[in-house]
Motif scaffolding. Sequence first.
Motif, mmCIF file in Angstrom:
data_model
loop_
_atom_site.group_PDB
_atom_site.id
_atom_site.type_symbol
_atom_site.label_atom_id
_atom_site.label_comp_id
_atom_site.label_asym_id
_atom_site.label_seq_id
_atom_site.Cartn_x
_atom_site.Cartn_y
_atom_site.Cartn_z
ATOM 1 N N PHE A 98 0.777 -1.201 0.130
ATOM 2 C CA PHE A 98 -0.005 0.024 -0.053
ATOM 3 C C PHE A 98 0.901 1.150 0.030
ATOM 4 N N LEU A 99 0.440 2.045 -0.883
ATOM 5 C CA LEU A 99 1.417 3.218 -0.774
ATOM 6 C C LEU A 99 0.441 4.565 -0.720
ATOM 7 N N GLU A 100 0.757 5.599 0.056
ATOM 8 C CA GLU A 100 0.030 6.890 0.361
ATOM 9 C C GLU A 100 1.077 7.673 -0.148
ATOM 10 N N GLU A 101 0.923 8.227 -1.352
ATOM 11 C CA GLU A 101 2.079 9.238 -1.603
ATOM 12 C C GLU A 101 1.945 10.803 -1.323
ATOM 13 N N LEU A 104 6.670 -15.074 6.021
ATOM 14 C CA LEU A 104 6.291 -15.754 4.644
ATOM 15 C C LEU A 104 5.919 -14.289 4.035
ATOM 16 N N ALA A 105 6.352 -14.569 2.525
ATOM 17 C CA ALA A 105 5.665 -13.288 1.611
ATOM 18 C C ALA A 105 4.259 -13.136 1.544
ATOM 19 N N ARG A 106 3.724 -14.255 1.664
ATOM 20 C CA ARG A 106 1.991 -13.989 1.416
ATOM 21 C C ARG A 106 1.443 -13.532 2.750
ATOM 22 N N ASN A 107 2.527 -13.456 3.991
ATOM 23 C CA ASN A 107 1.807 -13.214 5.385
ATOM 24 C C ASN A 107 2.371 -11.702 5.711
ATOM 25 N N LEU A 108 2.993 -11.190 4.633
ATOM 26 C CA LEU A 108 3.656 -9.714 4.773
ATOM 27 C C LEU A 108 2.803 -8.874 4.062
ATOM 28 N N ILE A 109 2.536 -7.747 5.040
ATOM 29 C CA ILE A 109 1.929 -6.474 4.247
ATOM 30 C C ILE A 109 2.893 -5.200 4.297
ATOM 31 N N ILE A 110 3.133 -4.657 3.241
ATOM 32 C CA ILE A 110 4.341 -3.719 3.172
ATOM 33 C C ILE A 110 3.334 -2.352 2.969
ATOM 34 N N GLY A 111 3.996 -1.262 3.814
ATOM 35 C CA GLY A 111 3.279 0.080 3.416
ATOM 36 C C GLY A 111 4.258 1.186 3.591
ATOM 37 N N ALA A 112 3.838 2.141 2.593
ATOM 38 C CA ALA A 112 4.852 3.332 2.625
ATOM 39 C C ALA A 112 3.888 4.624 2.357
ATOM 40 N N ALA A 113 4.148 5.658 3.197
ATOM 41 C CA ALA A 113 3.483 6.928 3.076
ATOM 42 C C ALA A 113 4.454 8.065 3.049
ATOM 43 N N GLY A 114 4.375 8.779 2.043
ATOM 44 C CA GLY A 114 5.356 10.346 2.112
ATOM 45 C C GLY A 114 5.990 10.496 0.716
ATOM 46 N N ALA A 115 7.113 10.662 1.011
ATOM 47 C CA ALA A 115 7.650 11.033 -0.464
ATOM 48 C C ALA A 115 8.343 10.049 -1.222
ATOM 49 N N VAL A 116 7.655 9.364 -1.695
ATOM 50 C CA VAL A 116 8.020 8.156 -2.605
ATOM 51 C C VAL A 116 6.890 8.033 -3.651
#
Lengths: 452, 437
Positions: free
Chosen positions: B17-20, B183-195
């Motif tokens: 998930f990305l919140e730019e 595990l890859a399918r157990n992982l949720i990745i999030g980024a918010a900000g200047a990307v």
Amino acid sequence: MSDSTATEIVRRLNRAVRSKSARLRLASRVPFGERLQVCRYILGNGLKVMLLVDHSAPVVSYHTWFRVGSRNDRPGKTGLAHLFEHLMFNETKNLPAGVFDRTLEAAGGESNAATWVDWTYYYANIPASELALIVSLEADRMANLVLRSAQVESEKQVVANERRYRVEDDVEGTVSELLYATAFKRHPYGQPTVGWMADIEGFSVKDCRNFYRTYYSPNNATLILAGDFDQQTALGLIQEHYGRQKAARIPRYRPAVEAGQRSERRLAIRRSTPSQRLLLGFRAPAFSDSDYPALVVANEILFGGRSSRLYRRLIRDNELAVDARGSVAPFCEPGLLEIWVVLRQGKTAPQALRVVDRELERLCAESVGKRELEKVINRLDLAFLQGLESASGKAERIGFYETVMGDARSLFARRQAFSAMRPEEVQRVARRYFRKKNRTVITVEPGDGELA
Amino acid sequence: MKGSCIAFRTRGGSSVFLEENHTLPLVDLQLTLRTGSVYDPKGLEGLTRITASMIRMGTKRLCATAVQEAIDRLGAQLYVLCAPSYVHFTASVVERNLKPFLSLLDELVCRPAWRPADLDFVKRQTIADIVEIRDNDQMLAVRHFRRFALAGHPYGRSVLGTIASVKAIRRKDVIRLYGEHYLARNLIIGAAGAVSEALLRELLDSSFNRLSGAKPPTEKVVAPRFATGRRVLVVDKPARSQTQILIGALGTSARDADYFPLLVGNTIFGGTFTARLMREIRSKRGWSYGASSRLAFDRQRDLWSMWAFPAAQDALACTELQLALLEKLIDQGITRNELAFAKDYLIKSHAFEIDTAAKRLGLAMETELFRLASDFHSRFVEKIRAVTRDQVNQALKKRLSKRNLAIVIVATYEDIRKQLESFSGVTSISVVPFDEI
């Protein structure tokens, strides 16, 4: 917004007012980072108004900073500034008790306040659509607070409970209070902001009324608005609601002079804790002092992050402590650099003190390496940016710098001072402030009993 | 509100998930794993937390000290948070160092070293943390409250574990838990900000791909059962001038149809500064600096609780008042004015749930983590607007209990003993020493 636009807004708004106290003046307009700016206005009655327009979210953070704190409390009346902060959420001539908070919550807002040694501030975070409401509510309680015996008595109990919670049943609170009382024998920084229990119990309605008349006036306050609003609308509302308030004569602050410390002060106490604690307080410069940034960097070298020198020595390498922290008091006048160490069970405060002393001596004796300094500056920069993520964070920083430094621009100057820091500067301030004769040492041992 | 959350998947199958937002040169990152202390084996409580703590203790290439040095040098922060149903790695970094920091995170999560000396250190540190809870009355109350209220259920276990369970954890336990849950399918990745999305996709193309692609385990936690009666536990700690009081019962779960009516009910009862609890306890009587209630949720029903901290002499009166207020809430329900107020408050204050990129990201991540309905947060306002008084009153009756309650009081027992003797309507009163944790 350009200077001419801001000036034009002021001209337009002033055309409609007769009273001198309601006339606005644009004092300055300064950049706030790369994209934003802060416009600083002054109302005829002395009220400072700082506006930061940021349309990134439909919210407004509304702060009112008063230049009064516990340093203004007189001996025997300690805690009055703080008690008063509580009372400000009560009745006004226009609103019954409880309606201030209820109205704000119904509008989706939340508000709170804080008191420390140099200042008291009130904030409300509100949806952008509710700007007119918050201006009227805040202006009303600045001028029209009603103080009755029942409310003062009830709030004294709440504050007594707050004191039990933060100080009497909390070892860190107890020891921190003791540190300042020991380090400052005459200066009001030695008084607890929450007040001594006997003083809290003794306040009268008259005390509170006098305090309100003395310190809560527009010329002793700064408003900060940060968020999604229109400048002209905001200024018009401020003019309408605050413009009729009169400036007061604020008594000149004349603190008792604290003599320089000539020798180390030590205290040992017992408390019901699972392990020993160590608290050190070195006399430190005021927040505005040119030595302050270098001392913050020195503190960061010692305690900033898990790779910092004292985190590694105390927590990782020697496993002496569970927690080790340091901070430089951000006060208008000289305060303390505090070092707080929570020992592991079976480890002793003198053991930790020896490790702390070795690292302080090293900081005084050896120049900090370039890589270590860069690391610390990066960490400080991260903290700086994190503080500006929300409208509330921006307003708080503007209010703090305007109140303590007298100029919100110094927020960015301080960031610049960190990034330009040189190793020799850090070493110089370390040598100047990390002296044993300059410090107070308090140790806590598990057990019952009073001062040893 | 500027920005809207972008979602995609990595090659390995992790959700992203990305919140730019480019207002500040700062990026907040969150790695969330669908695991948690509910998976701690019996007798090894604290294993999930210790495993997560070990992630930042070194990789095959970097020792623990080098990892801490690298994090600090990059102008970054990394925190580890464990809960019954998730593990969060929460990080922030200055924009210019995003690439090397993400690379470091990848190395930490995918190539942990599990050095025995580091594990011993983390265990000793955890035991020291458990001991230190004795010093914080509020934390002491919470630890005892969960254990007392949910005895025998995984939600009642301490995430930290106990001194005995932490001592029992071995390196092979940590490696096994990592193998089963990281595990890859157990992982949720999030980024918010200047990307930007393009940059994040590029960076993630080479990150977290070394995690196993195995199927994650299925959570088998059953709904908690709550003991009957009003049970009191006093945590006896010397020299207290004040008490900490937690009272609670089972509340709600992530996909409970009654969640929104209950949220409105809780807001009225103890969710704001002017709610019933605060008004009666603090404003009218000055008994406690704070008084509030909290509606937590998890995949199964979690606890609803109320909290106050009066002086010792007011402890029983305050507890009885809290119980009377709860009875009134359940028996008589809420008024029309209260409903209107709470809905106004929740709808308008929702702006503060989404006013920063990091908060918007947090809601998207929570929706994914708990597999909430996709509109759980995005249509929050409409859902609150639709809540009726009947729904609230029925939900309060159905979900909360006035009979089956756990009451935990941290106090100096001797100071409140006489008060407790006149405490009517309780089924049991037990006392434990504060250092028995």
